[in-house]
Design an enzyme around this catalytic site. Structure first.
Site, mmCIF file in Angstrom:
data_model
loop_
_atom_site.group_PDB
_atom_site.id
_atom_site.type_symbol
_atom_site.label_atom_id
_atom_site.label_comp_id
_atom_site.label_asym_id
_atom_site.label_seq_id
_atom_site.Cartn_x
_atom_site.Cartn_y
_atom_site.Cartn_z
ATOM 1 C CB SER A 86 -0.879 -0.001 1.262
ATOM 2 O OG SER A 86 -1.521 1.240 1.453
ATOM 3 C CE1 TYR B 25 -4.150 -1.725 5.357
ATOM 4 C CE2 TYR B 25 -3.256 0.458 4.903
ATOM 5 C CZ TYR B 25 -3.855 -0.704 4.463
ATOM 6 O OH TYR B 25 -4.149 -0.862 3.132
#
Length: 270
Positions: free
Chosen positions: A141, A154
């Site tokens: 990501s 995350y």
């Protein structure tokens, strides 16, 4: 779209294959001649994607962080297609909260769903990929390169995926295995929709306005579509990317190109 069939005869295992990027990747790989094994924890969306793709798709539901489940996924691929050539390590999830708000259980879950899934899947698939030009795409990501607010689990997990990618590339390149990481920005997926809905509720706007808000300072000024990410996945797996391993490919509407402290000088800044 007229595909080149550059993946003809190849077999890919896709984790998180029932929705979003995973489902789009499955459609693209099949369009380019591959067969796919779709894994995920929810049977229903996997079956829906497989129904679209016919005999080129096989469902092997399970938890990509569980070694026994992944062994079954890989065995299903080999039993059905007699080979496994590619892996798209796409399974992932949230890791919400700043460090002071993150419990031990929250932290362990963020690592498990984002990092352990890719690690276990790659480890299990490697014996089938080595010596035959196998390829892995690890879906990280933009959060693997930069930190967003209050998503410590995350962000840390997505950074770790880049380290995993480089370790795999370093250790197995001489065996002919290529491993590359893909770092999308905002992609219009069910998970991103959830985040847009949170933002929309905070700002008193709708989901589309939320997407416009989070991408307004990117050069392209829009979210990325899953099919656009799938096209990059197909490229990285294909012979066209034969010279690439250990690479980190960013697909973020240009967000990483923006110098944040200068945004206030933009003509349309508010």
């Amino acid at each position: 779209m007229d595909m080149t069939k550059r993946l003809a005869g190849q077999v890919a295992l896709i984790t998180g294959g029932g929705t979003g990027i995973g489902a789009a990747a499955a459609r693209r790989l099949v369009a380019e001649g591959a067969s796919v094994v779709l894994s995920g924890r929810r049977q229903e969306p996997l079956e829906a994607v497989a129904a679209e793709l016919g005999d080129a798709a096989l469902v092997a539901a399970g938890d990509a962080a569980d070694a026994a489940d992944v062994e079954r996924m890989v065995a299903a691929a080999v039993d059905r297609y007699d080979r496994l050539d590619m892996v798209v390590a796409n399974a992932g999830g949230h890791g919400l909260g700043a460090v002071s708000e993150t419990t031990d259980d929250d932290w362990e879950l963020a690592m498990r769903v984002n990092v352990t899934t890719a690690f276990v899947t790659a480890r299990t698939a490697l014996p089938h990929l080595r010596g035959r030009g196998g390829s892995i795409v690890v879906v990280s990501s933009l959060a693997g390169l930069f930190a967003g607010p209050a998503v410590a689990g995350y962000v840390t997990a997505k950074h770790a995926l880049i380290g995993l990618t480089r370790s795999l590339a370093r250790d197995y390149g001489r065996d002919g295995v290529r491993v590359n990481a893909l770092c999308p920005g905002w992609v219009r997926t069910p998970m991103a929709d959830e985040q847009m809905d949170v933002l929309a509720a905070q700002r008193g706007i709708d989901r589309e306005a939320a997407y416009r808000l989070v991408t307004r300072d990117t050069p392209l000024g829009r979210p990325v579509e899953p099919d656009e990410i799938a096209a990059i996945v197909a490229f990285l797996l294909s012979p066209d990317a034969a010279a690439m391993t250990g690479s980190v490919v960013v697909a973020d509407s240009g967000a990483a190109a923006v110098d944040l402290p200068t945004i206030a000088f933009a003509p349309d800044a508010q």
